[in-house]
Design a protein around this motif. Structure first.
Motif, PDB file in Angstrom:
ATOM      1  N   LEU A 263       0.827  -1.208   0.000  1.00  0.00           N
ATOM      2  CA  LEU A 263       0.000   0.000   0.000  1.00  0.00           C
ATOM      3  C   LEU A 263       0.861   1.258   0.000  1.00  0.00           C
ATOM      4  O   LEU A 263       0.554   2.237  -0.690  1.00  0.00           O
ATOM      5  N   SER A 264       1.958   1.240   0.759  1.00  0.00           N
ATOM      6  CA  SER A 264       2.844   2.410   0.794  1.00  0.00           C
ATOM      7  C   SER A 264       3.440   2.674  -0.580  1.00  0.00           C
ATOM      8  O   SER A 264       3.527   3.826  -1.029  1.00  0.00           O
TER       9      SER A 264
ATOM     10  N   GLY B 191       2.913   5.919  -2.921  1.00  0.00           N
ATOM     11  CA  GLY B 191       4.075   6.675  -3.379  1.00  0.00           C
ATOM     12  C   GLY B 191       4.068   6.879  -4.881  1.00  0.00           C
ATOM     13  O   GLY B 191       4.379   7.969  -5.382  1.00  0.00           O
ATOM     14  N   GLU B 192       3.714   5.837  -5.618  1.00  0.00           N
ATOM     15  CA  GLU B 192       3.663   5.945  -7.081  1.00  0.00           C
ATOM     16  C   GLU B 192       2.623   6.971  -7.512  1.00  0.00           C
ATOM     17  O   GLU B 192       2.857   7.780  -8.424  1.00  0.00           O
TER      18      GLU B 192
ATOM     19  N   LEU C 141       7.334   6.040  -0.191  1.00  0.00           N
ATOM     20  CA  LEU C 141       8.284   5.060  -0.720  1.00  0.00           C
ATOM     21  C   LEU C 141       9.284   4.629   0.354  1.00  0.00           C
ATOM     22  O   LEU C 141       9.687   3.457   0.409  1.00  0.00           O
ATOM     23  N   GLU C 142       9.684   5.555   1.204  1.00  0.00           N
ATOM     24  CA  GLU C 142      10.575   5.177   2.316  1.00  0.00           C
ATOM     25  C   GLU C 142       9.860   4.238   3.277  1.00  0.00           C
ATOM     26  O   GLU C 142      10.469   3.295   3.805  1.00  0.00           O
ATOM     27  N   ASP C 143       8.556   4.469   3.497  1.00  0.00           N
ATOM     28  CA  ASP C 143       7.777   3.542   4.330  1.00  0.00           C
ATOM     29  C   ASP C 143       7.737   2.155   3.695  1.00  0.00           C
ATOM     30  O   ASP C 143       7.827   1.131   4.386  1.00  0.00           O
TER      31      ASP C 143
ATOM     32  N   TRP D 285      13.687   2.027  -7.296  1.00  0.00           N
ATOM     33  CA  TRP D 285      14.123   2.961  -8.339  1.00  0.00           C
ATOM     34  C   TRP D 285      13.290   4.236  -8.362  1.00  0.00           C
ATOM     35  O   TRP D 285      13.776   5.286  -8.758  1.00  0.00           O
ATOM     36  N   MET D 286      12.043   4.157  -7.891  1.00  0.00           N
ATOM     37  CA  MET D 286      11.271   5.397  -7.798  1.00  0.00           C
ATOM     38  C   MET D 286      11.829   6.296  -6.701  1.00  0.00           C
ATOM     39  O   MET D 286      11.939   7.517  -6.873  1.00  0.00           O
ATOM     40  N   LEU D 287      12.193   5.705  -5.561  1.00  0.00           N
ATOM     41  CA  LEU D 287      12.785   6.505  -4.490  1.00  0.00           C
ATOM     42  C   LEU D 287      14.144   7.056  -4.925  1.00  0.00           C
ATOM     43  O   LEU D 287      14.507   8.191  -4.585  1.00  0.00           O
ATOM     44  N   ALA D 288      14.881   6.264  -5.715  1.00  0.00           N
ATOM     45  CA  ALA D 288      16.156   6.756  -6.242  1.00  0.00           C
ATOM     46  C   ALA D 288      15.929   7.995  -7.105  1.00  0.00           C
ATOM     47  O   ALA D 288      16.710   8.960  -7.049  1.00  0.00           O
TER      48      ALA D 288
END
Length: 690
Positions: free
Chosen positions: A542-543, A547-548, A563-565, A579-582
């Motif tokens: 879900l997190s 985030g997306e 995304l960190e969660d 890769w999204m958080l990157a």
């Protein structure tokens, strides 16, 4: 002023017709013949306008196929009986009904009505009479559902006994028009005298000269015609179009560019309902149910008829009110039914149900379901508001109007959510919120963040007064269910209102749902339900999905936190979260953090574009141009590059002294997007400098 407006209206009409003519002139001969001759009397305005707007031969051919399919009375037979009969009528009109004119038979009045109505039940021909002109009297029995009378007739006559047969108009022509010129009737009593002359030949002829509808006859004594004949003629003209649903054409106008050509005109109607619930963390989950009637849901079978199957392709899209694509996913569903399940489905709708999380905001949700066996598709769409659920502000989720709710024997905790299920309570939503008199409506809502001291009040009203009021306690999991029986009701629209009331009596939250009560005796409910949904118990899922969505909405701070969660959940299988958080870290100019996320993924996923390109961008930010160029060149080989990658690659090559490769990258970037003045300046500098 009126004269000017009339001229303006005529000018606009002429322009419209000219535009239509221009579109027809651009058609190839076979399609021009089809629209101008073959279907001119039976095609609806919506269908005609759509056909003329199509640009390709393939699209028009698919449209023609769908056009006839919509009119096929029995899809189980190999022939389309309507189409066969239509072309028989067209051929007959051309061969027999144009003999007394230079025009083709389909263009004549008799040809027109023969093509629309078919063979008359009986024809009385009055040819060679001294008193009257050649007149043919056609008798018909009206077809139910077309709007024409149960019995009616039409007259065709040769005005002054010359030329072709024309449709007689009881109001516009009058009985005198059927007499020969030798009758020489004039004056106040001419109408009655003409009628008397017709009565001497045939009472039926005299009656038809005043009215085509026997149930609304004219005045045989005074010769006054019935105005109902005008209505009969208009309804005959409209009858081929009256029962045709043009939703397939309207759907193409709205969704045609979102399905492939073979599906484009094979739209089938469906019913749907969308509902917003919340998981224990406050994440909103959009549930939906889409129902298709059995005659519109085609399955394939094996030679032994031992199983029936198809594959569904389901696309779900969510866009913000500004048009930003927030969520897009594609799923496959393989449906296989046993003969007993097929028999049950034979008279009941098929239902597809699913759910997905969605961040707070106002959105439009579109679900496109395609059936591969029949190359048919349907669409469910709804505008949805997603509130922000918090424990500090108790609130209600949507009110779900269900035709059934029951406890299932599954090992679930009280707050676990599945599609239209909370804990062990499974409820069946009524598509379009449709019920019949006598039904029991199951009222379901969640009181998120509320304590047992709160209560929920349900009210059923007709817009003017409250018909029923129910007060419900709130259990520990917050799921409130109550019931209302629709007895002593009449058909119509009602409203269900749910109010969350605090211990002090204050209304904290209100939700409403429209309910339709049908006068029918039974509401059609699904015979087979395919249910899927997001597994909310998988750590980090879900997190990541939140985030997306926040990333797509441009909320980088929210995306980063979500995304960190997701990564903190310890679920290493959600690779897109890394890769999204990157990418978020790269936007914050934190290349080392981006490399820490992406580097461990390079060896197991050497050809994943997001990983390879991300490594290239990270090294570019660190000004390690050689390493960056290596990764960016690899990424370009995996997927056609965008301007961001090309510009970064051009910058790397320029710093590495390879001016030709830098120029090539910048030129390619400008081909994709010419509105880049900075890139254009750099390219000019590379070209002009030795």
């Amino acid at each position: 002023m009126r004269y000017f407006l009339a001229l303006l209206t005529l000018a606009m009409l002429a322009a419209s017709l000219a535009s239509a003519d221009e579109r027809i002139d651009k058609l190839p001969p076979e399609h021009k013949l089809w629209i101008e001759r073959e279907v001119i009397y039976i095609i609806t305005d919506t269908e005609r306008d759509l056909f003329l707007s199509l640009l390709s031969l393939e699209e028009r051919n698919f449209f023609i196929e769908a056009f006839w399919k919509k009119r096929d009375p029995n899809l189980a037979t190999p022939d389309n009986e309507f189409r066969v009969e239509h072309y028989r009528r067209l051929e007959y009109a051309d061969e027999f009904l144009g003999r007394d004119t230079f025009r083709e038979g389909w263009r004549t009045d008799r040809g027109r009505y023969y093509i629309i109505l078919g063979e008359p039940q009986n024809i009385q021909r009055y040819d060679g009479y001294a008193e009257i002109v050649s007149t043919h009297h056609w008798f018909y029995q009206g077809e139910s559902g077309t709007g024409v009378p149960a019995f009616f007739s039409l007259l065709f006559f040769k005005r002054n006994d010359f030329g072709e047969f024309r449709l007689y108009n009881p109001v516009g022509d009058g009985p005198q028009a059927l007499l020969n010129a030798s009758a020489n009737l004039s004056g106040a009593g001419a109408q009655v005298a003409a009628l008397q002359s017709l009565r001497k030949i045939s009472l039926e002829l005299a009656q038809a000269s005043l009215s085509y509808d026997p149930s609304e006859p004219g005045d045989i004594l005074t010769g006054s015609p019935s105005m109902g004949s005008q209505i009969v003629i208009a309804r005959i003209e409209e009858s081929p179009r009256r029962r045709i649903r043009t939703d397939y054409a309207e759907a193409w106008m709205k969704y045609g560019n979102r399905v492939s050509a073979e599906y484009s005109f094979n739209y089938v109607p469906s019913r749907s309902v969308f509902s917003v619930l919340a998981d224990p963390s406050g994440t909103a989950l959009v549930h939906f149910s889409l129902e298709i009637d059995p005659q519109n849901f085609t399955l394939e079978t094996d030679e032994q008829n031992s199983k029936f199957y198809t594959t569904l392709d389901v696309t779900t899209e969510v866009r913000s009110r500004e048009g930003t694509l927030v969520l897009a996913n594609d799923k496959e569903a393989f449906i296989e039914l046993t003969p007993s399940q097929m028999r049950e489905l034979g008279s009941s709708p098929f239902a597809y149900r699913d759910d997905f999380p969605l961040v707070p905001g106002d959105f439009t949700v579109t679900v496109i379901l395609k059936n591969r066996v029949a190359t048919q598709y349907t669409v469910a769409e709804s505008d949805i508001h997603i509130p922000r659920f918090t424990k500090q502000a108790p609130a209600l989720t949507d009110v779900i109007l269900a035709f059934e709710s029951r406890s299932v024997d599954e090992v679930l905790n009280d707050t676990e959510i599945r599609t239209y299920q909370i804990g062990k309570l499974h409820f069946q939503p009524a598509a379009d919120n449709l019920f019949v008199i006598g039904d029991t409506v199951h009222l379901v809502t969640q009181a998120f963040g509320a304590s047992p001291d709160h209560k929920v009040v349900f009210e059923l009203s007709d817009g003017n007064r409250v018909l029923r009021s129910l007060e419900s306690a709130i259990p520990s999991n917050g799921v409130v269910v109550d019931y209302v029986v629709l007895d002593d009701m009449v058909g119509g629209r009602l409203q269900v209102t749910a109010r969350l009331v605090s211990p002090s009596g204050e209304t904290l939250s209100t939700k409403t749902a429209e309910l339709t009560v049908s006068p029918r005796s039974v509401a059609s409910r699904p015979g087979f339900i395919y249910r899927r949904g997001v597994n909310t118990l998988i750590p980090g899922v879900l997190s990541f999905m939140r985030g997306e969505q926040l990333w797509n909405l441009g909320d980088m701070a929210g995306a980063k936190a979500a995304l960190e969660d997701s990564l903190a959940s310890g679920n290493d299988r959600i690779l897109p979260a890394r890769w999204m958080l990157a990418n978020v870290y790269l936007k914050e100019n934190r290349p080392d953090d981006a490399l820490a996320l992406l580097s461990p993924l390079e060896e197991p996923f050497p050809n994943r574009y997001e990983i390879v390109a991300g490594l290239g961008f990270a090294h570019h930010q660190k000004r390690d141009y050689e390493a960056a160029a290596t990764y960016l060149v690899r990424a370009r080989a995996i997927r056609p590059p965008d301007v961001m990658l090309l510009n970064a690659l051009g910058d790397c090559h320029e710093h590495l002294g390879d001016r030709d490769k830098a120029r090539e990258a910048f030129e390619r970037s400008l081909q994709l997007d010419g509105e880049q003045p900075t890139v254009r300046e750099r390219l000019s500098s590379l070209i002009s400098s030795p």
